[in-house]
Design an enzyme around this catalytic site. Structure first.
Site, PDB file in Angstrom:
ATOM      1  N   HIS A  68       8.806 -29.403 -55.797  1.00  0.00           N
ATOM      2  CA  HIS A  68       7.650 -29.831 -56.589  1.00  0.00           C
ATOM      3  C   HIS A  68       6.728 -30.801 -55.855  1.00  0.00           C
ATOM      4  O   HIS A  68       7.165 -31.842 -55.381  1.00  0.00           O
ATOM      5  CB  HIS A  68       8.105 -30.487 -57.891  1.00  0.00           C
ATOM      6  CG  HIS A  68       7.006 -30.602 -58.900  1.00  0.00           C
ATOM      7  ND1 HIS A  68       6.659 -29.566 -59.739  1.00  0.00           N
ATOM      8  CD2 HIS A  68       6.145 -31.608 -59.177  1.00  0.00           C
ATOM      9  CE1 HIS A  68       5.645 -29.933 -60.506  1.00  0.00           C
ATOM     10  NE2 HIS A  68       5.312 -31.173 -60.188  1.00  0.00           N
ATOM     11  N   ASP A  70       2.431 -32.193 -56.264  1.00  0.00           N
ATOM     12  CA  ASP A  70       1.191 -32.129 -57.041  1.00  0.00           C
ATOM     13  C   ASP A  70      -0.055 -32.414 -56.208  1.00  0.00           C
ATOM     14  O   ASP A  70      -1.034 -32.950 -56.739  1.00  0.00           O
ATOM     15  CB  ASP A  70       1.271 -33.123 -58.213  1.00  0.00           C
ATOM     16  CG  ASP A  70       1.868 -32.480 -59.456  1.00  0.00           C
ATOM     17  OD1 ASP A  70       1.332 -31.453 -59.903  1.00  0.00           O
ATOM     18  OD2 ASP A  70       2.874 -32.998 -59.978  1.00  0.00           O
ATOM     19  N   GLU A 170       2.923 -25.530 -63.962  1.00  0.00           N
ATOM     20  CA  GLU A 170       3.696 -26.617 -64.574  1.00  0.00           C
ATOM     21  C   GLU A 170       3.237 -26.825 -66.015  1.00  0.00           C
ATOM     22  O   GLU A 170       2.336 -27.598 -66.294  1.00  0.00           O
ATOM     23  CB  GLU A 170       3.548 -27.914 -63.771  1.00  0.00           C
ATOM     24  CG  GLU A 170       4.498 -28.991 -64.266  1.00  0.00           C
ATOM     25  CD  GLU A 170       4.408 -30.284 -63.463  1.00  0.00           C
ATOM     26  OE1 GLU A 170       3.432 -30.460 -62.711  1.00  0.00           O
ATOM     27  OE2 GLU A 170       5.310 -31.121 -63.610  1.00  0.00           O
ATOM     28  N   HIS A 197       5.019 -28.942 -70.117  1.00  0.00           N
ATOM     29  CA  HIS A 197       4.863 -30.233 -69.446  1.00  0.00           C
ATOM     30  C   HIS A 197       5.197 -31.286 -70.503  1.00  0.00           C
ATOM     31  O   HIS A 197       6.224 -31.161 -71.172  1.00  0.00           O
ATOM     32  CB  HIS A 197       3.452 -30.391 -68.849  1.00  0.00           C
ATOM     33  CG  HIS A 197       3.360 -31.570 -67.949  1.00  0.00           C
ATOM     34  ND1 HIS A 197       2.732 -32.736 -68.310  1.00  0.00           N
ATOM     35  CD2 HIS A 197       3.862 -31.789 -66.705  1.00  0.00           C
ATOM     36  CE1 HIS A 197       2.857 -33.626 -67.323  1.00  0.00           C
ATOM     37  NE2 HIS A 197       3.535 -33.078 -66.342  1.00  0.00           N
ATOM     38  N   HIS A 243      10.920 -30.884 -67.576  1.00  0.00           N
ATOM     39  CA  HIS A 243       9.980 -31.254 -68.650  1.00  0.00           C
ATOM     40  C   HIS A 243      10.317 -30.652 -70.012  1.00  0.00           C
ATOM     41  O   HIS A 243       9.771 -31.092 -71.015  1.00  0.00           O
ATOM     42  CB  HIS A 243       8.514 -30.895 -68.326  1.00  0.00           C
ATOM     43  CG  HIS A 243       7.870 -31.786 -67.328  1.00  0.00           C
ATOM     44  ND1 HIS A 243       7.494 -33.078 -67.623  1.00  0.00           N
ATOM     45  CD2 HIS A 243       7.532 -31.582 -66.025  1.00  0.00           C
ATOM     46  CE1 HIS A 243       6.942 -33.625 -66.546  1.00  0.00           C
ATOM     47  NE2 HIS A 243       6.967 -32.747 -65.558  1.00  0.00           N
ATOM     48  N   HIS A 264      12.192 -30.466 -60.592  1.00  0.00           N
ATOM     49  CA  HIS A 264      12.076 -31.896 -60.238  1.00  0.00           C
ATOM     50  C   HIS A 264      12.632 -32.763 -61.358  1.00  0.00           C
ATOM     51  O   HIS A 264      11.897 -33.337 -62.142  1.00  0.00           O
ATOM     52  CB  HIS A 264      10.640 -32.252 -59.857  1.00  0.00           C
ATOM     53  CG  HIS A 264       9.587 -31.994 -60.907  1.00  0.00           C
ATOM     54  ND1 HIS A 264       9.412 -30.781 -61.519  1.00  0.00           N
ATOM     55  CD2 HIS A 264       8.644 -32.809 -61.447  1.00  0.00           C
ATOM     56  CE1 HIS A 264       8.421 -30.865 -62.383  1.00  0.00           C
ATOM     57  NE2 HIS A 264       7.935 -32.101 -62.366  1.00  0.00           N
ATOM     58  N   ASP A 333       8.446 -34.421 -56.092  1.00  0.00           N
ATOM     59  CA  ASP A 333       7.463 -34.877 -57.093  1.00  0.00           C
ATOM     60  C   ASP A 333       6.399 -35.788 -56.488  1.00  0.00           C
ATOM     61  O   ASP A 333       5.778 -36.581 -57.199  1.00  0.00           O
ATOM     62  CB  ASP A 333       8.158 -35.576 -58.275  1.00  0.00           C
ATOM     63  CG  ASP A 333       7.332 -35.519 -59.562  1.00  0.00           C
ATOM     64  OD1 ASP A 333       6.289 -34.842 -59.574  1.00  0.00           O
ATOM     65  OD2 ASP A 333       7.725 -36.164 -60.547  1.00  0.00           O
TER      66      ASP A 333
HETATM   67 ZN    ZN Z   1       6.262 -32.945 -63.469  1.00  0.00          ZN
END
Ligand code: ZN
Ligand code: NAG
Ligand code: NAG
Ligand code: NAG
Length: 453
Positions: A68, A70, A170, A197, A243, A264, A333
């Site tokens: 993961h 972002d 996600e 999420h 999540h 994650h 993450d």
């Molecule tokens: Zn996340």
């Protein structure tokens, strides 16, 4: 260190010959003591160096597949997706760029195409498409990257010394409760989706309680939610449970035909944060041959603002004790969270984690699995299930309108000429239609009168 050793040798050589026996004897002990100190520090230093070297060497042989990252979200926040204005080799204000991915032996990165929960029921699908466009551009415009969509392509990208890019959604809000949308995302290269999420979707429940939309009791994965999981199994898309609520995760684990991942998440026993996974759920995950990719974000690691490498390693040790090294991966993450442990501040620091685990007597074999072989096994198994289901047709299951409660959903019906009420007997709630539909029909009518050339 070397100069200390040379000092000692030089002094020994230069010992004046005219000294008394006593002082020579004392000096012998002094020098032995110094020799011992030097020897011990040499041992310490060489073992330190070799553990570090061992970590790098191991990671060259088994370069990391990380679950993961972002970066795409940060590129939207910081640069409004203007990829042309930055150099991905070296990006400031973030923890991820090509230089640091290479230094950290990151071979494949699962890039999230996350859009905020606030976009649910609004423009989540468009925003997700834009994030997919961004990751696809990143991974084709830079020759160090390569977009990968299968386990074989992933392995090939390693042989070509490329950083493989996997695309992962996600949050199920990205598909707006539509299986055709899910299928089109697959066509664009998406190979994994987290079902939620921090917001519930109309069909699955989040671990977070920050939004009150789609609250429900005893229905953590609806009939349509099961349809989503089945369609992901059929397509060969990895189901990601990070999540989701524990109930949802458990329901998915019972329903999915293929292994699933937490891309994650860390251990709830070590840090009791709701984003982490309790031991009973780890056991269910193991039964399904799934994978938990440990999250490095300080808050999930130590339940405090600060964390250390050792705190992170505690999660690895604990999960190994509960379900074994064959169920563990790494999902950093980075860019999705703000605080990371000291010594793990960016993607170049993964070797420090591997070094810590080597020092805790993890074997190279176990770490090879944690770094990449476990993920490849899961991905290949997901593809095998897809192949077994290849005779199944695409699912035409639709979510009942009462379950989406979405005023943005247009119910298609022919606009009545002159905008008069239809004579047809309305057969569903939606056909009564909000006034918006009447306005739309009027606009369409007017534009057909005035705008068509
Ligand atoms: Zn996340
Ligand atoms: C990245 O850019 C910064 C300045 O923006 C520079 O100080 C740094 O040395 C660069 N790093 C690499 C690896 O090129
Ligand atoms: C929840 O639903 C299941 C089956 O759908 C049922 O067996 C169970 O009793 C329900 N639990 C509660 C608390 O309603
Ligand atoms: C989590 O653990 C801390 C102490 O370790 C405790 O004070 C807190 O109540 C726990 N929270 C939950 C939700 O169990």
């Amino acid at each position: 260190m070397i100069s200390t050793t040379l000092d000692w040798i030089t002094q020994k050589k230069d010992m004046p010959s005219g000294e008394t026996v006593k002082s020579a004897f004392g000096s012998f002990w002094m020098q032995s003591l110094r020799a011992l100190v030097v020897f011990l520090s040499l041992c310490h230093l060489t073992s330190g160096y070799s553990e570090r070297d061992r970590a790098h060497d191991l990671m060259s042989r088994y370069p990391l597949i990380d679950g993961h990252n972002d970066l795409a979200l940060q590129l939207r926040i910081l640069h409004n997706n203007h990829l042309s204005q930055i150099d991905l080799h070296n990006v400031s204000k973030v923890a991820t760029d090509i230089s640091r991915l290479q230094a950290g032996h990151v071979q494949t990165q699962m890039f999230a195409v996350y859009v905020l929960c606030g976009a649910q029921q609004k423009d989540a699908v468009r925003l997700t498409l834009e994030q997919i466009d961004l990751v696809r551009r990143m991974c084709t415009e830079y020759q160090e990257f390569e977009l990968v969509t299968s386990a074989q392509e992933l392995k090939n990208s390693e042989m070509k010394h490329k950083i493989g890019c996997l695309i992962s959604i996600e949050g199920g809000h990205s598909i707006d409760s539509s299986l055709p949308a899910l299928r089109m995302f697959y066509q664009l290269g998406v190979r994994s989706m987290a079902l939620t999420h921090t917001c519930n979707t109309p069909w699955a429940e989040s671990s977070a309680k920050m939004y009150d939309t789609f609250q429900r009791q005893n229905n953590s994965l609806t009939q349509f939610g099961k349809g989503v999981v089945e369609e992901m199994n059929r397509l060969g898309m990895i189901v990601d449970l990070s999540h989701t609520s524990w109930d949802t995760a458990s329901a998915v684990l019972r329903h999915s035909k293929a292994p699933v991942i937490f891309s994650h998440s860390s251990s709830y026993t070590v840090c009791n944060h709701s984003r982490n996974v309790p031991d009973w759920l780890l056991h269910e995950l193991k039964k399904k041959h799934g994978l938990i990719m440990v999250n490095l974000h300080s808050t999930f690691v130590s339940c405090r603002a600060e964390a250390s490498l050792s705190d992170v390693a505690d999660h690895f040790d604990h999960i190994k004790t509960v379900i074994g090294a064959e169920s563990i991966g790494i999902g950093g993450d980075f860019e999705g969270a703000v605080r990371f442990p000291k010594g793990l501040e960016d993607v170049s620091k993964y070797p420090a984690l591997i070094q810590e685990l080597l020092q805790r007597n993890w074997t190279e074999d176990e770490l090879g699995y944690v770094l990449r072989k476990n993920f490849l096994r899961v991905f290949e198994e997901v593809e095998r299930v897809r192949d077994q289901l290849s005779l199944n047709l695409p699912s035409e299951v639709q979510i009942p309108l009462v379950e989406v409660q979405n005023p943005c959903r247009l119910v298609l019906r022919p606009p009545h000429p002159r905008g008069l009420p239809s004579n047809h007997k309305s057969s569903s709630r939606a056909e009564h239609g909000p006034p918006g539909l009447l306005i739309l029909a009027t606009v369409l009518l007017l534009s057909s009168l005035f705008l068509i050339e």
